[in-house]
Structure formats: structure tokens, C-alpha cells
Design a protein around this motif. Structure first.
Motif, PDB file in Angstrom:
ATOM      1  N   THR A  88       0.875  -1.240   0.054  1.00  0.00           N
ATOM      2  CA  THR A  88       0.073  -0.049  -0.047  1.00  0.00           C
ATOM      3  C   THR A  88       0.944   1.297   0.023  1.00  0.00           C
ATOM      4  O   THR A  88       0.588   2.183  -0.805  1.00  0.00           O
ATOM      5  CB  THR A  88      -0.898   0.067   1.142  1.00  0.00           C
ATOM      6  OG1 THR A  88      -1.766  -1.138   1.103  1.00  0.00           O
ATOM      7  CG2 THR A  88      -1.799   1.251   1.183  1.00  0.00           C
ATOM      8  N   ILE A  89       1.807   1.292   0.855  1.00  0.00           N
ATOM      9  CA  ILE A  89       2.774   2.268   0.801  1.00  0.00           C
ATOM     10  C   ILE A  89       3.542   2.451  -0.432  1.00  0.00           C
ATOM     11  O   ILE A  89       3.640   3.902  -1.002  1.00  0.00           O
ATOM     12  CB  ILE A  89       3.869   2.281   1.944  1.00  0.00           C
ATOM     13  CG1 ILE A  89       2.966   2.331   3.337  1.00  0.00           C
ATOM     14  CG2 ILE A  89       4.829   3.309   2.093  1.00  0.00           C
ATOM     15  CD1 ILE A  89       4.114   1.766   4.499  1.00  0.00           C
ATOM     16  N   SER A  90       3.930   1.465  -1.134  1.00  0.00           N
ATOM     17  CA  SER A  90       4.670   1.719  -2.317  1.00  0.00           C
ATOM     18  C   SER A  90       3.884   2.400  -3.404  1.00  0.00           C
ATOM     19  O   SER A  90       4.289   2.842  -4.101  1.00  0.00           O
ATOM     20  CB  SER A  90       5.374   0.280  -2.548  1.00  0.00           C
ATOM     21  OG  SER A  90       6.372  -0.021  -1.756  1.00  0.00           O
ATOM     22  N   GLU A  91       2.666   1.563  -3.523  1.00  0.00           N
ATOM     23  CA  GLU A  91       1.775   2.192  -4.525  1.00  0.00           C
ATOM     24  C   GLU A  91       1.315   3.792  -4.169  1.00  0.00           C
ATOM     25  O   GLU A  91       1.363   4.446  -5.236  1.00  0.00           O
ATOM     26  CB  GLU A  91       0.374   1.349  -4.212  1.00  0.00           C
ATOM     27  CG  GLU A  91       0.610  -0.171  -5.038  1.00  0.00           C
ATOM     28  CD  GLU A  91      -0.605  -0.862  -4.789  1.00  0.00           C
ATOM     29  OE1 GLU A  91      -1.792  -0.324  -4.083  1.00  0.00           O
ATOM     30  OE2 GLU A  91      -1.013  -1.862  -5.344  1.00  0.00           O
ATOM     31  N   MET A  92       1.167   3.983  -3.137  1.00  0.00           N
ATOM     32  CA  MET A  92       0.903   5.402  -2.760  1.00  0.00           C
ATOM     33  C   MET A  92       2.045   6.306  -3.004  1.00  0.00           C
ATOM     34  O   MET A  92       1.747   7.320  -3.652  1.00  0.00           O
ATOM     35  CB  MET A  92       0.475   5.746  -1.244  1.00  0.00           C
ATOM     36  CG  MET A  92       0.181   7.009  -0.947  1.00  0.00           C
ATOM     37  SD  MET A  92      -0.251   7.269   0.899  1.00  0.00           S
ATOM     38  CE  MET A  92       1.227   6.775   1.563  1.00  0.00           C
ATOM     39  N   ILE A  93       3.242   5.851  -2.665  1.00  0.00           N
ATOM     40  CA  ILE A  93       4.524   6.766  -3.306  1.00  0.00           C
ATOM     41  C   ILE A  93       4.683   6.795  -4.548  1.00  0.00           C
ATOM     42  O   ILE A  93       4.872   8.023  -5.151  1.00  0.00           O
ATOM     43  CB  ILE A  93       5.765   6.028  -2.653  1.00  0.00           C
ATOM     44  CG1 ILE A  93       5.631   6.314  -1.091  1.00  0.00           C
ATOM     45  CG2 ILE A  93       6.882   6.467  -3.283  1.00  0.00           C
ATOM     46  CD1 ILE A  93       6.900   5.419  -0.372  1.00  0.00           C
ATOM     47  N   GLU A  94       4.194   5.779  -5.391  1.00  0.00           N
ATOM     48  CA  GLU A  94       4.445   5.697  -6.870  1.00  0.00           C
ATOM     49  C   GLU A  94       3.253   6.848  -7.421  1.00  0.00           C
ATOM     50  O   GLU A  94       3.577   7.663  -8.139  1.00  0.00           O
ATOM     51  CB  GLU A  94       4.244   4.567  -7.479  1.00  0.00           C
ATOM     52  CG  GLU A  94       5.423   3.529  -7.216  1.00  0.00           C
ATOM     53  CD  GLU A  94       6.757   4.217  -7.877  1.00  0.00           C
ATOM     54  OE1 GLU A  94       6.626   4.717  -8.809  1.00  0.00           O
ATOM     55  OE2 GLU A  94       7.551   4.420  -7.216  1.00  0.00           O
ATOM     56  N   ARG A  95       2.140   6.684  -6.707  1.00  0.00           N
ATOM     57  CA  ARG A  95       0.963   7.549  -7.357  1.00  0.00           C
ATOM     58  C   ARG A  95       1.308   9.113  -6.939  1.00  0.00           C
ATOM     59  O   ARG A  95       1.116  10.147  -7.866  1.00  0.00           O
ATOM     60  CB  ARG A  95      -0.306   7.331  -6.482  1.00  0.00           C
ATOM     61  CG  ARG A  95      -1.101   6.121  -7.106  1.00  0.00           C
ATOM     62  CD  ARG A  95      -2.510   6.016  -6.666  1.00  0.00           C
ATOM     63  NE  ARG A  95      -2.554   6.135  -5.208  1.00  0.00           N
ATOM     64  CZ  ARG A  95      -2.425   4.936  -4.271  1.00  0.00           C
ATOM     65  NH1 ARG A  95      -2.382   3.733  -4.844  1.00  0.00           N
ATOM     66  NH2 ARG A  95      -2.606   5.224  -2.967  1.00  0.00           N
ATOM     67  N   SER A  96       1.957   9.316  -5.775  1.00  0.00           N
ATOM     68  CA  SER A  96       2.453  10.532  -5.521  1.00  0.00           C
ATOM     69  C   SER A  96       3.556  11.167  -6.313  1.00  0.00           C
ATOM     70  O   SER A  96       3.457  12.651  -6.673  1.00  0.00           O
ATOM     71  CB  SER A  96       2.870  10.902  -4.026  1.00  0.00           C
ATOM     72  OG  SER A  96       1.999  10.251  -3.037  1.00  0.00           O
ATOM     73  N   ARG A  97       4.453  10.521  -6.513  1.00  0.00           N
ATOM     74  CA  ARG A  97       5.530  10.760  -7.652  1.00  0.00           C
ATOM     75  C   ARG A  97       5.111  11.127  -8.941  1.00  0.00           C
ATOM     76  O   ARG A  97       5.368  12.093  -9.553  1.00  0.00           O
ATOM     77  CB  ARG A  97       6.546   9.603  -7.722  1.00  0.00           C
ATOM     78  CG  ARG A  97       7.475   9.492  -6.774  1.00  0.00           C
ATOM     79  CD  ARG A  97       8.468   8.239  -6.743  1.00  0.00           C
ATOM     80  NE  ARG A  97       9.507   8.308  -5.707  1.00  0.00           N
ATOM     81  CZ  ARG A  97       9.833   7.335  -5.109  1.00  0.00           C
ATOM     82  NH1 ARG A  97       9.988   6.254  -5.720  1.00  0.00           N
ATOM     83  NH2 ARG A  97      10.888   7.270  -4.270  1.00  0.00           N
TER      84      ARG A  97
END
Length: 414
Positions: free
Chosen positions: A189-198
Motif C-alpha cells: 500500500t505504501i509503495s503504491e501511494m508513493i508511486e501515485r504521489s511521484r
């Protein structure tokens, strides 16, 4: 006695507080730069050791010398200012409603900062915990110190208890499977959120950036228990320091800090050395042995090293050393709120897609160079502004809405 609605005249400001605020503004930018370059949510991931030595060493030094020390300093100064504000003399009425209005305005500024600029805001929670300070204002010095110590250690205690329950749960096959599955899901979940934010920060529209920013802020809220109790505890020690007038420049205070240094400096260095090592090997999103070690060592080391920084500044100031540096920091500190917000405005313009679009494109050394450049510009800007105006722009708005009466903005000319 002064009128209740009068802000503190410039002639009555404590110059050491402005120096320390200016110093804190520099250190905060140094720590925040990495999370301006990358999404704020990268703080939830384990740091990467897979990088060249010339980049790894600056990262480690920032963690050792800066991380946690400057929000501690800023928190001490907030508590110090709280006590000064509550002890203003007034002709009529109580200062408490004015103080509450002051915090409400700060809360609104924090909300706007989060929504419009940056999810790493501290103003929102400073305002929230500022209300809690009222509960402690009549306690004795001893009780304030005990409460402060408990609150500073509370995040580490919570971390240790959480890890203990996980260890206990993992002793059963079903429990271990559930905990492993939860850890894997959390990491995903964290990795996906970071990618969306990037993606949003690098290429998105303003509305997409705002949405990503709010999602990051919400995701960081559970970390509240592992961070902000310590901030409230530090507020209390700042209040205690104000009761003792420790920011007043005199031989007695310089002597006090000179006596503290032989104890605070080695404790700070040892504690932060352990913290730097442990935090670099800890899983930030899931408590473990290393994260518990990092939490306890940081709870001791960061305040001790911060006290050492304060002591060195006060001793050098009292001796008349580095006067040009202190003169440069005073204007920055006098408009600390403006400069804090200005750092967010400058950095988001540099890194986000509606500006230069450099999100994720700078390394640590380039980030440090940018910190030096931005802060140097803030020194010159602050010096000019204070020569023309009594307050920074954000400080003027804050005071105007706090006192609900006209506040003179320009410096009086002869």
C-alpha cells in the motif's frame, strides 16, 4: 501595564530566541529537503543503503546532526513563547481567550499549508497541542518536568509495546501468518501511494497534486502516536525554560549551559550515533527490534544534542563570538513563520509539476547545496524586510487575526 491587545514591541524581544529560531529554520529546511525532493510518504519506507558512498555519508550526517534536533528546538521555542504570551500583563480581561484565538489562527494556517503547499506541515499539530499546554500552566516545575519526560518517552514505549505484542503474536503459526500478511499488505500500500504521489507531483495538475498531498497526510496520521506526544513533552520543557528565563543573555545562564555541556554532548552524540545506525536498518512501517532501539536512543539523544546546540550558541553569544552569524540569524528568527512557509513555497515551486518539475531528480548533495542557497536568500530577504517592516507578512496576519485590532506594519521612520 500593557493593553491586552498589544503585541510585544521589538525593543522587548529576547534576541537569543530570535537567533535560535533562525538556527531552527535552517535545520528544519536541511531535514525537510529530502522530503521536498521525494513524496513525504517515503519516510514510511526503510532507508536504502544501496547508494554511492558520497551520497550515503551526507544522508547519515543529516540523520545524525539534524534529524529530530531541529523540530525539538522549534518545539522548545514554542513552549517558551507560550509562557511569555500567557504572562503578558493586561489592564482588563484574561489572556486565555486571546491565546486560544492565536492557536486557532495558527491551526487555519496549518490547514492551508497542508492543502496548498506541503503534507509535511508541523503548524497544524503545534496548534492542536498548544491547546493542551493550558492544562499544564499551573503545575509546579517538578510536575511539568515529570510530564515532559513521560511524554517524550511515550512514543518509544508505545513502539516497544507494539513490537512486544507482535513478537508474542508471531509465536503462534496463525498469528505469524496474519502479521506477515499485514506487513506485506502495508508495504504494498505504501509503495503504491508513493508511486501515485511521484506521478502526481512530477506530472499532475494542481488538483491532482492537492489530492495526492491530502492522501499522504492522512496516511501519515497513524504516526501521530509515535511523534507528537514527544512534541508536547518538549513544549513543556520549553515552558519550564521560560519560567527560569534561560534564554536571557547573562553570565548565570551561560554558566548553566557550560555545566550542562560535558553531560549533554556525549549523551547526544552516543544516542544519535545509535539512532543513526538503528534507524537505517529499521522497517519504519512495522515495529521491530531496530525501530524500538532507534526510538529509545532518539528520545534520549535528540534532546541532549539539541541542548548542546543551544548551550554552544548561548555560550558563544555571551562571549561575543560569531557576532556576524548571530546578526544574520536574528531577522530570520523574527519572521520564522514567514520563512517556514516561504521554504515550502520555494521548494514546491522548484519540485512540483506546476513549477520546475524537479521532483525526484536531485540527490542528497544537490539538496544540501539548494538548502544553503535558499537559506542564504532568506537571510538577505529577512534583513531587508525587517528594516522596512515590524513583522514578517505571515506574522502580521497572525497578529492581526489574533488581536482583532489594527497592528502597525511599517517600521516608524524618523
Amino acid at each position: 501595564m500593557k493593553n491586552l491587545t498589544s503585541p510585544l514591541p521589538a525593543s522587548e524581544r529576547i534576541i537569543l530566541l530570535d537567533i535560535l529560531r533562525g538556527f531552527a529554520i535552517f535545520g528544519i529546511l536541511m531535514v525537510n529537503m529530502k522530503i521536498f525532493i521525494h513524496p513525504v510518504s517515503v519516510m514510511m519506507l526503510k532507508p536504502s543503503l544501496d547508494q554511492p558512498l558520497f551520497l550515503l555519508i551526507p544522508d547519515l550526517l543529516i540523520r545524525f546532526l539534524f534529524e529530530g534536533k531541529f523540530y525539538t528546538l522549534f518545539s522548545l521555542l514554542f513552549g517558551y513563547g507560550f509562557w511569555i504570551f500567557l504572562n503578558k500583563k493586561a489592564v482588563t480581561g484574561s489572556i486565555i481567550p486571546v491565546y486560544r484565538r492565536r492557536l486557532t489562527v495558527l491551526l487555519l494556517i496549518g490547514v492551508l499549508h497542508i492543502v496548498l503547499l506541503w503534507a509535511g506541515d508541523i503548524l497544524f499539530f503545534y496548534a492542536i497541542f498548544g491547546f493542551f499546554l493550558l492544562l499544564f500552566r499551573k503545575l509546579s516545575d517538578t510536575k511539568v518536568a515529570v510530564w515532559g519526560l513521560v511524554l517524550i518517552l511515550l512514543p518509544a514505549i508505545i513502539m516497544a509495546l507494539t513490537w512486544g505484542m507482535m513478537v508474542l503474536g508471531s509465536s503462534f503459526p496463525e498469528g505469524k501468518a496474519a502479521i506477515d500478511a499485514s506487513a506485506a499488505e502495508s508495504s504494498r500500500t505504501i509503495s503504491e501511494m508513493i508511486e501515485r504521489s511521484r506521478l502526481a507531483y512530477g506530472h499532475g495538475s494542481f488538483s491532482e497534486i492537492v489530492n495526492a498531498r491530502i492522501n499522504e497526510w492522512i496516511a501519515l496520521l497513524p504516526g501521530l502516536l509515535f511523534f507528537y506526544p514527544a512534541v508536547l513533552g518538549t513544549f513543556l520543557f520549553g515552558m519550564l525554560a521560560a519560567r527560569k528565563n534561560l534564554a536571557v543573555s547573562n553570565a548565570a545562564n551561560a554558566s548553566f549551559f557550560r555545566k550542562c555541556l560535558p553531560l549533554s554532548l556525549p549523551i547526544g552524540i552516543a544516542g544519535e550515533a545509535v539512532y543513526t545506525y538503528a534507524s537505517w536498518h529499521a522497517e519504519m512501517a512495522m515495529p521491530g527490534g531496530m525501530s524500538v532501539l532507534a526510538s529509545f536512543s532518539h528520545a534520549v539523544g535528540a534532546p541532549a544534542l539539541t541542548l548542546s546546540y543551544i548551550g554552544l550558541i548561548i555560550i558563544l553569544f555571551e562571549k561575543g563570538r560569531l557576532s556576524r552569524l548571530w546578526n544574520a540569524l536574528v531577522p530570520v528568527g523574527r519572521m520564522a513563520l514567514t520563512n517556514y512557509l516561504l521554504q515550502s513555497l520555494i521548494c514546491t515551486t522548484i519540485f512540483l509539476s506546476y513549477g520546475l518539475g524537479l521532483s525526484g531528480k536531485l540527490n542528497t548533495l544537490q539538496g544540501i547545496a539548494l538548502v544553503v542557497l535558499i537559506f542564504s536568500l532568506q537571510i538577505f530577504y529577512s534583513r531587508y524586510w525587517i528594516s522596512e517592516f515590524r513583522f514578517g507578512p505571515a506574522e502580521w496576519v497572525w497578529r492581526r487575526l489574533t488581536y482583532l485590532s489594527p497592528v502597525s506594519f511599517r517600521t516608524k521612520r524618523r
